[in-house]
Design a protein around this motif. Sequence first.
Motif, PDB file in Angstrom:
ATOM      1  N   ARG A 261      82.615  33.757  14.405  1.00  0.00           N
ATOM      2  CA  ARG A 261      83.328  34.835  13.687  1.00  0.00           C
ATOM      3  C   ARG A 261      84.938  34.440  13.621  1.00  0.00           C
ATOM      4  N   PHE A 262      85.563  34.943  12.424  1.00  0.00           N
ATOM      5  CA  PHE A 262      86.959  34.543  12.469  1.00  0.00           C
ATOM      6  C   PHE A 262      87.691  35.450  13.337  1.00  0.00           C
ATOM      7  N   SER A 263      88.478  34.782  14.387  1.00  0.00           N
ATOM      8  CA  SER A 263      89.153  35.650  15.390  1.00  0.00           C
ATOM      9  C   SER A 263      90.727  35.218  15.157  1.00  0.00           C
ATOM     10  N   HIS A 264      91.431  36.297  15.815  1.00  0.00           N
ATOM     11  CA  HIS A 264      92.968  36.085  15.888  1.00  0.00           C
ATOM     12  C   HIS A 264      93.271  36.002  17.126  1.00  0.00           C
ATOM     13  N   PHE A 265      94.386  35.303  17.358  1.00  0.00           N
ATOM     14  CA  PHE A 265      94.950  35.078  18.938  1.00  0.00           C
ATOM     15  C   PHE A 265      96.569  35.190  18.647  1.00  0.00           C
ATOM     16  N   GLU A 266      96.828  36.048  19.684  1.00  0.00           N
ATOM     17  CA  GLU A 266      98.434  35.834  19.997  1.00  0.00           C
ATOM     18  C   GLU A 266      98.736  34.849  21.122  1.00  0.00           C
ATOM     19  N   VAL A 267      99.984  34.116  20.781  1.00  0.00           N
ATOM     20  CA  VAL A 267     100.170  33.066  22.083  1.00  0.00           C
ATOM     21  C   VAL A 267     101.515  33.291  22.595  1.00  0.00           C
ATOM     22  N   ARG A 268     101.725  33.173  23.770  1.00  0.00           N
ATOM     23  CA  ARG A 268     103.130  33.060  24.321  1.00  0.00           C
ATOM     24  C   ARG A 268     103.199  31.738  24.938  1.00  0.00           C
ATOM     25  N   VAL A 269     104.343  30.749  24.424  1.00  0.00           N
ATOM     26  CA  VAL A 269     104.465  29.621  25.063  1.00  0.00           C
ATOM     27  C   VAL A 269     105.737  29.684  25.879  1.00  0.00           C
TER      28      VAL A 269
END
Length: 283
Positions: A261-269
Amino acid sequence: MEATLKLKSGDSCQVMMWGELIELAGEPCMMAEVIDINERKKAERQLREREAELNEAQVLAKMASWRIDLTNYQLTVSENYRNLFGVGDETVELTHDYFVSRVHPDDVHLMDLQQYQFTPESAPFNKDYRILMPDGSIKWFQNSMVGEFIEGKLVALKGSNIDITDKKNQEQEIRLQNQKLNAILNALPDKLFIHDAEGNFLEAYTTDPGGFIVPMEKFIGKNLRDIFPAEVAGLNLKYLNEARGNNQIITHEFSVDYKGRFSHFEVRVVPFMEDKVIRFVRD
């Protein structure tokens, strides 16, 4: 007796004088001998100076040296030994048995000398153990010892003791800090990844190992480009480099086909150390 004589030249000379009453031709006489001991006294002063320097060095290094005669177990120690082990009472005889009595019960087995195979060529044996101090505290020491041989026969042991309490306390503090850090990492709802400057995966943490896109053993040591499509990998590497270059935290998002499934992610670098970053990733 010893005395200092004033010579005609004005110099002083240390001498040893010996005398005996004798009878000569029926008359009482004194037979005397005077020996110049200047060189001996000079050697004695130099020896005392070297011993003082050695003791000062051992005090600064928190160490002491010792020797055990294996024929009678007589213990000979350096001047700093009493200070190192807190033996202020000069009436206490420093023996091997007394030393063993001060060793922590869990470490006494290390004092059994029969377990060590000494040879003329063997390297020093190094063991860490705890000592019970007179005030009730516990100190850590490192004992280093070698054998002393005469005609191939082991006749004595000699070595040094170094106070390593500060080192042990620091190691314990680091272990506790690591335990706390691991507990925090394992409690995070996010997935946490540590990368080097090129984007290679170095470490990973999550409360749900099954939540990784691929099993951890398949991506540790690999690059972001090896795991994600080129466009997604390029986006993550871009923000990774920006975070490192500007030394600031950057937040971004990306989408990817995740487990069908197409998933969305939030990333903190987050920049980490000089050449690494931490990526916190949330679904």
